[in-house]
Scaffold this motif. Sequence first.
Motif, PDB file in Angstrom:
ATOM      1  N   GLN A 114      -3.652   1.036  -9.074  1.00  0.00           N
ATOM      2  CA  GLN A 114      -3.892   1.260  -7.573  1.00  0.00           C
ATOM      3  C   GLN A 114      -2.840   0.562  -6.830  1.00  0.00           C
ATOM      4  O   GLN A 114      -2.837  -0.564  -7.016  1.00  0.00           O
ATOM      5  N   PRO A 115      -2.625   0.681  -5.609  1.00  0.00           N
ATOM      6  CA  PRO A 115      -1.833   0.127  -4.811  1.00  0.00           C
ATOM      7  C   PRO A 115      -2.589  -0.954  -4.262  1.00  0.00           C
ATOM      8  O   PRO A 115      -3.865  -1.243  -4.193  1.00  0.00           O
ATOM      9  N   VAL A 116      -1.948  -2.386  -3.934  1.00  0.00           N
ATOM     10  CA  VAL A 116      -2.551  -3.328  -3.228  1.00  0.00           C
ATOM     11  C   VAL A 116      -2.070  -3.694  -1.937  1.00  0.00           C
ATOM     12  O   VAL A 116      -0.829  -3.199  -1.590  1.00  0.00           O
ATOM     13  N   ALA A 117      -2.734  -4.341  -1.283  1.00  0.00           N
ATOM     14  CA  ALA A 117      -2.392  -4.561   0.276  1.00  0.00           C
ATOM     15  C   ALA A 117      -3.164  -5.870   0.780  1.00  0.00           C
ATOM     16  O   ALA A 117      -4.135  -6.144   0.308  1.00  0.00           O
TER      17      ALA A 117
ATOM     18  N   ASN B 183       3.215   6.937  -9.546  1.00  0.00           N
ATOM     19  CA  ASN B 183       4.372   6.474  -9.935  1.00  0.00           C
ATOM     20  C   ASN B 183       4.586   5.173 -10.338  1.00  0.00           C
ATOM     21  O   ASN B 183       5.566   4.408 -10.364  1.00  0.00           O
ATOM     22  N   THR B 184       3.491   4.686 -11.077  1.00  0.00           N
ATOM     23  CA  THR B 184       3.469   3.172 -11.427  1.00  0.00           C
ATOM     24  C   THR B 184       2.867   3.272 -12.984  1.00  0.00           C
ATOM     25  O   THR B 184       2.279   4.146 -13.503  1.00  0.00           O
ATOM     26  N   PRO B 185       3.403   2.392 -13.522  1.00  0.00           N
ATOM     27  CA  PRO B 185       2.918   2.286 -15.296  1.00  0.00           C
ATOM     28  C   PRO B 185       1.275   2.132 -15.221  1.00  0.00           C
ATOM     29  O   PRO B 185       0.788   1.389 -14.179  1.00  0.00           O
TER      30      PRO B 185
ATOM     31  N   ARG C 277       0.751  -1.144   0.115  1.00  0.00           N
ATOM     32  CA  ARG C 277       0.004   0.103   0.117  1.00  0.00           C
ATOM     33  C   ARG C 277       0.816   1.234  -0.075  1.00  0.00           C
ATOM     34  O   ARG C 277       0.381   2.399  -0.054  1.00  0.00           O
ATOM     35  N   VAL C 278       2.116   1.273   0.259  1.00  0.00           N
ATOM     36  CA  VAL C 278       3.113   2.306   0.302  1.00  0.00           C
ATOM     37  C   VAL C 278       3.366   2.775  -1.215  1.00  0.00           C
ATOM     38  O   VAL C 278       4.555   2.520  -1.533  1.00  0.00           O
ATOM     39  N   SER C 279       2.543   3.059  -2.033  1.00  0.00           N
ATOM     40  CA  SER C 279       2.674   3.301  -3.251  1.00  0.00           C
ATOM     41  C   SER C 279       1.583   4.396  -3.756  1.00  0.00           C
ATOM     42  O   SER C 279       0.625   4.780  -3.133  1.00  0.00           O
ATOM     43  N   HIS C 280       1.935   5.140  -4.903  1.00  0.00           N
ATOM     44  CA  HIS C 280       1.040   6.047  -5.593  1.00  0.00           C
ATOM     45  C   HIS C 280       0.839   5.722  -7.075  1.00  0.00           C
ATOM     46  O   HIS C 280       1.843   5.179  -7.788  1.00  0.00           O
ATOM     47  N   PRO C 281      -0.309   5.685  -7.420  1.00  0.00           N
ATOM     48  CA  PRO C 281      -0.686   5.515  -8.906  1.00  0.00           C
ATOM     49  C   PRO C 281       0.087   6.179  -9.979  1.00  0.00           C
ATOM     50  O   PRO C 281       0.756   5.826 -11.009  1.00  0.00           O
TER      51      PRO C 281
END
Length: 275
Positions: A38-41, A32-34, A26-30
């Motif tokens: 959405q982050p997963v957790a 910053n991703t291809p 969950r320590v992510s942001h859309p």
Amino acid sequence: MAWKKVTSRVHNEGGRIFIQLMHAGRVSHPDNTPHHRQPVAPSAIAPGAEMFTAEGMKDIPTPRELSKEEIQEVVKEFRSAAAAAIKAGADGVEIHGANGYLIQQFLSENANHRKDEYGGTVENRARFAIEVTKAVIEEIGAEKTGIRFSPEGTLNGIVEGDSGNEVYRYLIGELSNLSMAYLHLMHFGNEPLLKEIRQLWTQPLIVNRMGRPLDQLSVDLDNGMADIASVGVWALANPDFIERLEENGPFNEPDPTTLYTGGAKGYTDYPFKNE
């Protein structure tokens, strides 16, 4: 593979290199991703923290809960990453189970509200960490596999809760039976828990005390609480760290504003002592 240039240079100088494997969860942001993913957790619970993006700091959004099938896919991804690290010439890998990332999210009461076999009880919350570890060991061998934990750490919105220490007692006791290369412990000051872990863990132990000054580098080695001293940013800031340590300094001070920013500044531009 690009990493072969790094591992070869390390080996040519007589060193060893373990590559850290991590899933941020969950320590992510859309941003910053291809594909703006959405982050997963373990559960759909936001960490209540911010993350750096190209547009500046932003609130981390609520993640999507992983299905049981997706959890098994993540376990396979850790296995695949371990194989790739060895193929690239690494001597081993360190599984990142600390700092509020995915593995610690499964361990923590406030991030894991699952009602299936991956949540609730101590054994269930530890299940994912054990499955990942066993998969990596099966792929590359226990002697090439280390793991990192941060009991009582609160980075990235983690609150492990009243059962947190019980989870680590169970988890480390189970992992100790696997003859792994080492356990890397982020230590936040609970000395009784550290002593328990020292007794539970039968392989080499690294103790990383937060904020420890260099003149206390060998304290845990001297008192038998650790087998290896971690150096961290001091090695980053001092490319000739061993020579400086042998000569008692002086040392370059690490610049925290340059960490995780990319480029040479704060990464490869710290001077050697003779410069």
